[in-house]
Design an enzyme around this catalytic site. Sequence first.
Site, PDB file in Angstrom:
ATOM      1  N   ALA A 192       0.867  -1.177   0.000  1.00 57.48           N
ATOM      2  CA  ALA A 192       0.000   0.000   0.000  1.00 57.48           C
ATOM      3  C   ALA A 192       0.904   1.229   0.000  1.00 57.48           C
ATOM      4  O   ALA A 192       2.071   1.138   0.379  1.00 57.48           O
ATOM      5  CB  ALA A 192      -0.867  -0.016   1.255  1.00 57.48           C
ATOM      6  N   GLU A 220      -0.355  -9.310  -0.887  1.00 67.48           N
ATOM      7  CA  GLU A 220      -1.751  -9.661  -0.573  1.00 67.48           C
ATOM      8  C   GLU A 220      -2.616  -9.608  -1.830  1.00 67.48           C
ATOM      9  O   GLU A 220      -3.502 -10.441  -2.025  1.00 67.48           O
ATOM     10  CB  GLU A 220      -2.300  -8.705   0.497  1.00 67.48           C
ATOM     11  CG  GLU A 220      -1.627  -8.928   1.841  1.00 67.48           C
ATOM     12  CD  GLU A 220      -2.074  -7.907   2.877  1.00 67.48           C
ATOM     13  OE1 GLU A 220      -1.686  -6.735   2.730  1.00 67.48           O
ATOM     14  OE2 GLU A 220      -2.803  -8.273   3.796  1.00 67.48           O
ATOM     15  N   GLU A 251       4.785  -5.644   6.981  1.00 68.54           N
ATOM     16  CA  GLU A 251       4.014  -4.614   7.690  1.00 68.54           C
ATOM     17  C   GLU A 251       4.440  -4.456   9.141  1.00 68.54           C
ATOM     18  O   GLU A 251       4.373  -3.362   9.702  1.00 68.54           O
ATOM     19  CB  GLU A 251       2.514  -4.938   7.630  1.00 68.54           C
ATOM     20  CG  GLU A 251       1.861  -4.642   6.284  1.00 68.54           C
ATOM     21  CD  GLU A 251       1.886  -5.833   5.335  1.00 68.54           C
ATOM     22  OE1 GLU A 251       2.716  -6.743   5.544  1.00 68.54           O
ATOM     23  OE2 GLU A 251       1.083  -5.852   4.380  1.00 68.54           O
TER      24      GLU A 251
HETATM   25  C1  3H9 Z   1       0.854  -2.258   3.416  1.00 66.93           C
HETATM   26  O1  3H9 Z   1       1.018  -2.757   2.338  1.00 66.93           O
HETATM   27  C2  3H9 Z   1      -0.422  -2.345   4.198  1.00 66.93           C
HETATM   28  C3  3H9 Z   1      -1.369  -3.406   3.697  1.00 66.93           C
HETATM   29  O2  3H9 Z   1      -1.123  -4.655   4.298  1.00 66.93           O
HETATM   30  C4  3H9 Z   1      -2.781  -3.127   4.084  1.00 66.93           C
HETATM   31  C5  3H9 Z   1      -3.459  -1.916   3.570  1.00 66.93           C
HETATM   32  C6  3H9 Z   1      -4.907  -1.859   3.930  1.00 66.93           C
HETATM   33  N1  3H9 Z   1       4.634   3.409  -0.124  1.00 66.93           N
HETATM   34  O3  3H9 Z   1      13.410   1.715  -0.274  1.00 66.93           O
HETATM   35  P1  3H9 Z   1      13.740   2.466  -1.507  1.00 66.93           P
HETATM   36  C7  3H9 Z   1       9.340   4.775  -1.673  1.00 66.93           C
HETATM   37  S1  3H9 Z   1       2.099  -1.344   4.129  1.00 66.93           S
HETATM   38  C8  3H9 Z   1       5.107   4.615  -0.481  1.00 66.93           C
HETATM   39  O4  3H9 Z   1      14.762   3.532  -1.422  1.00 66.93           O
HETATM   40  P2  3H9 Z   1      14.831   0.089  -2.685  1.00 66.93           P
HETATM   41  C9  3H9 Z   1      10.488   5.099  -0.733  1.00 66.93           C
HETATM   42  O5  3H9 Z   1      10.073   5.964   0.289  1.00 66.93           O
HETATM   43  C10 3H9 Z   1       3.452  -1.424   2.995  1.00 66.93           C
HETATM   44  N2  3H9 Z   1       6.393   4.824  -0.847  1.00 66.93           N
HETATM   45  O6  3H9 Z   1      14.106   1.501  -2.721  1.00 66.93           O
HETATM   46  C11 3H9 Z   1      11.460   5.724  -1.703  1.00 66.93           C
HETATM   47  O7  3H9 Z   1      11.034   7.043  -1.935  1.00 66.93           O
HETATM   48  P3  3H9 Z   1      12.095   8.198  -2.239  1.00 66.93           P
HETATM   49  C12 3H9 Z   1       4.142  -2.706   3.042  1.00 66.93           C
HETATM   50  C13 3H9 Z   1       7.209   3.779  -0.853  1.00 66.93           C
HETATM   51  O8  3H9 Z   1      14.969  -0.320  -4.094  1.00 66.93           O
HETATM   52  C14 3H9 Z   1      11.250   4.933  -2.984  1.00 66.93           C
HETATM   53  O9  3H9 Z   1       9.960   4.326  -2.868  1.00 66.93           O
HETATM   54  N3  3H9 Z   1       5.295  -2.666   2.188  1.00 66.93           N
HETATM   55  C15 3H9 Z   1       6.790   2.502  -0.487  1.00 66.93           C
HETATM   56  O10 3H9 Z   1      16.017   0.121  -1.803  1.00 66.93           O
HETATM   57  C16 3H9 Z   1      12.277   3.854  -3.200  1.00 66.93           C
HETATM   58  O11 3H9 Z   1      12.354   3.054  -2.023  1.00 66.93           O
HETATM   59  C17 3H9 Z   1       6.511  -2.334   2.655  1.00 66.93           C
HETATM   60  O12 3H9 Z   1       6.696  -2.132   3.833  1.00 66.93           O
HETATM   61  C18 3H9 Z   1       5.430   2.325  -0.117  1.00 66.93           C
HETATM   62  N4  3H9 Z   1       4.935   1.123   0.228  1.00 66.93           N
HETATM   63  O13 3H9 Z   1      13.782  -0.880  -1.979  1.00 66.93           O
HETATM   64  C19 3H9 Z   1       7.616  -2.257   1.642  1.00 66.93           C
HETATM   65  N5  3H9 Z   1       7.837   1.655  -0.580  1.00 66.93           N
HETATM   66  O14 3H9 Z   1      12.742   7.780  -3.529  1.00 66.93           O
HETATM   67  C20 3H9 Z   1       8.355  -0.957   1.788  1.00 66.93           C
HETATM   68  C21 3H9 Z   1       8.884   2.393  -0.995  1.00 66.93           C
HETATM   69  O15 3H9 Z   1      11.261   9.412  -2.316  1.00 66.93           O
HETATM   70  N6  3H9 Z   1       9.339  -0.761   0.757  1.00 66.93           N
HETATM   71  N7  3H9 Z   1       8.510   3.660  -1.173  1.00 66.93           N
HETATM   72  O16 3H9 Z   1      13.038   8.182  -1.076  1.00 66.93           O
HETATM   73  C22 3H9 Z   1      10.525  -1.399   0.739  1.00 66.93           C
HETATM   74  O17 3H9 Z   1      10.809  -2.282   1.531  1.00 66.93           O
HETATM   75  C23 3H9 Z   1      11.513  -0.960  -0.301  1.00 66.93           C
HETATM   76  O18 3H9 Z   1      11.152   0.316  -0.716  1.00 66.93           O
HETATM   77  C24 3H9 Z   1      11.628  -1.850  -1.568  1.00 66.93           C
HETATM   78  C25 3H9 Z   1      12.563  -1.171  -2.586  1.00 66.93           C
HETATM   79  C26 3H9 Z   1      12.217  -3.204  -1.180  1.00 66.93           C
HETATM   80  C27 3H9 Z   1      10.284  -2.048  -2.216  1.00 66.93           C
END
Ligand code: 3H9
Length: 689
Positions: A63, A105, A125
């Site tokens: 999300a 999901e 999460e």
């Molecule tokens: C969820 O899903 C809740 C649901 O269960 C239920 C809902 C009802 N949203 O980390 P990076 C941005 S909760 C918004 O440097 P990498 C990040 O801030 C979510 N932005 O890249 C960054 O921005 P900026 C569960 C996001 O290649 C840019 O993307 N998911 C999100 O080293 C690049 O990120 C997670 O917890 C997001 N969800 O790693 C996964 N994710 O360029 C969280 C990233 O402005 N994300 N951004 O600084 C990660 O673990 C890593 O970003 C990922 C890529 C592995 C995907």
Amino acid sequence: MTRTATSAFMADVMLITLDNPPVNALSNALRRDLHEELQRAFEDAAVRAIVLICAGRTFVAGADITEFGQPWQRPSLPDLCTFLDDAPKPVIAAIHGTALGGGFELALACHYRIAALSAKVGLPEVHLGILPGAGGTQRVPRIVGVEAALEIITSGRRIGATEALSLGLIDAAVGDAILRDEAIAFAKRVIADGGAMPRIRDRTVTVEAAHARSDLFANFRKANPHRFKGFLAPAAIVEAVEAAVTLPFDDGLATETALFERLVASPESAAQRHAFFAEREAARVPDIGADAVPIDICAVGVIGAGTMGGGITMNFLNAGIPVTLVEMTQEALDRGIATIRRNYEATAAKGRMTTQHVEQRMALISPSLDLGALVDADLLIEAVYESMDVKRDIFARLDGIVKQGAILASNTSFLDLNRIAAATRRPACVVGLHFFSPANVMRLLEVVRGSATSKTVIATAMKLAKRIGKVAVLSGVCDGFIANRLLAPRGYQAEAMMLEGTPIAEIDRALVGYGFAMGHFQMMDLVGLDVIGRDAAKRTVMGDLVAAGRLGQKRGAGYYDYDEKRRPSPSAVTAALIAEVAAAGGVAGAATRGDEALLARLLYPVVNEGAKILDEGIALRASDIDIAAVLGYNWPVYRGGPLFWADQVGLGRVVAEMRALEAVHGEVFRPAPLLVRLADEGRGFGSLS
Ligand code: 3H9
């Protein structure tokens, strides 16, 4: 409006591509678009199966976290998943990169999942203080069973495609380059075989098997105390998974949603989300743009094979970068190399790496007794004894040896980097790389910018940090840089209160209650009192403890007495020493009692120091200070760091309480000008970004 989901028709199969850079987060707009595209495909009689795939570097990473805290717009993510559950035709998710959180999901709500071999899936999460709120807690136990689901969801770990396949979380894993074609072929096979639409929600075997095992959840809670302490999400995850066992699917979903809503509104989750963004923000240095092209670091030299030098070396070996490790004597060199090997072998013994990997990493080290061996290194890191003279001497010698353009870094934790740089004829190439001990484990790396350090060097250091798995925080030059300077006042106050008669166990208990893994005195005992620098000019409790041979845990006695299992208990010897030192120093004052009063004494000075660090421009932003405390000093992440926590307390209250403390304990509690200004304006540190 730029469309974020588009469709292409490939003979019977509709390919829906999600495209929302950088990580295809399921924003309000993307969910709406996806819903429309799915609706169209469901209604189009020519479409017999649908493939959901993503453009860019990854499948949906979850999300959109930036939208948390705002009212949900329809369709919500759970709505979308239910819409997929009710799909009239087979839907196949084609996963590359990482399918995380709500992204995974979404895939679990599809009928089939096919992934690239390099892909990873997971439900992280928990690291944001929430739980999977789009069916993850209900669907995953239906695939892998309750125990494995609890482990996967409470750890938030990423699962590689091969393991995901063996667990049944995906149905096929294929070469990265052929994912799209294979997904379409998969869809065509499904059509040819009659178009079956298996739904995970309909599986009952694993959850029914768990019915008879009522102690399963209590046992899991008991076996994993470290996952639960202070955090709200893990307990809620267990509750949600329990609902998957005890309730019909839709009721289980409702329980999950209620728990999700409660968690997402909690200060703990707000703090963990703050830390998530703080970590990423820290990499940005405003005055360094694309014109500062980082240098390629292909070979590293480390000077000093002690605890720090060895730990630093391991970071590079882990990233496949060769290291020349230099020491003064063969004995020290052998000892350093043996320690590195022992560390790797211990990891291999736990099954976290293979013996082949151990040998591959060890083969990347070139040991040497000669600084001359560093001639080809792109980056040199000095990790020797903290003495300005010794460091200046090494830098002057390196200056005469290493190649033009090489970066000269010091791991000093408090010395003046500019004076070290001035020992060379290339101060622009000198930078501080301050690792935290154990350097192969702690994720914080302070990149210290001297007055002459070039932009290229800073850009290189920031990029390199990411490559070796560290979070770099930029610091200016000052005594202790950010993290050590920030936390020093906590130690001074702990020791002052000890002399005033507050039992050390009470001080430590307050810190542990706040969320630190251990208290100040427990930490001193763990590190070793002989290792910690002492103020030789005055009599101290620590000095007396060392003189009495009470060096800490390793001797079974330090501030505390320890039993054979290293459990601490109060020491009469220490209590007597404290009383003597207090009397000799003429310390007056009453014992501080109660956690709230203890924490105000211990932590408000940290907040105050943070305000000064920020005001002086030593740190770029408040969130950098928070992340330095979280990653360098294990400040509880669910408190968000000292400045985020102070904002939650309210700066008006912090200032008022500090003024009351100032009246009793003096200047050390005088609120910093920035703190006062923000409090007067009714603002917080968060308003500065
Ligand atoms: C969820 O899903 C809740 C649901 O269960 C239920 C809902 C009802 N949203 O980390 P990076 C941005 S909760 C918004 O440097 P990498 C990040 O801030 C979510 N932005 O890249 C960054 O921005 P900026 C569960 C996001 O290649 C840019 O993307 N998911 C999100 O080293 C690049 O990120 C997670 O917890 C997001 N969800 O790693 C996964 N994710 O360029 C969280 C990233 O402005 N994300 N951004 O600084 C990660 O673990 C890593 O970003 C990922 C890529 C592995 C995907």
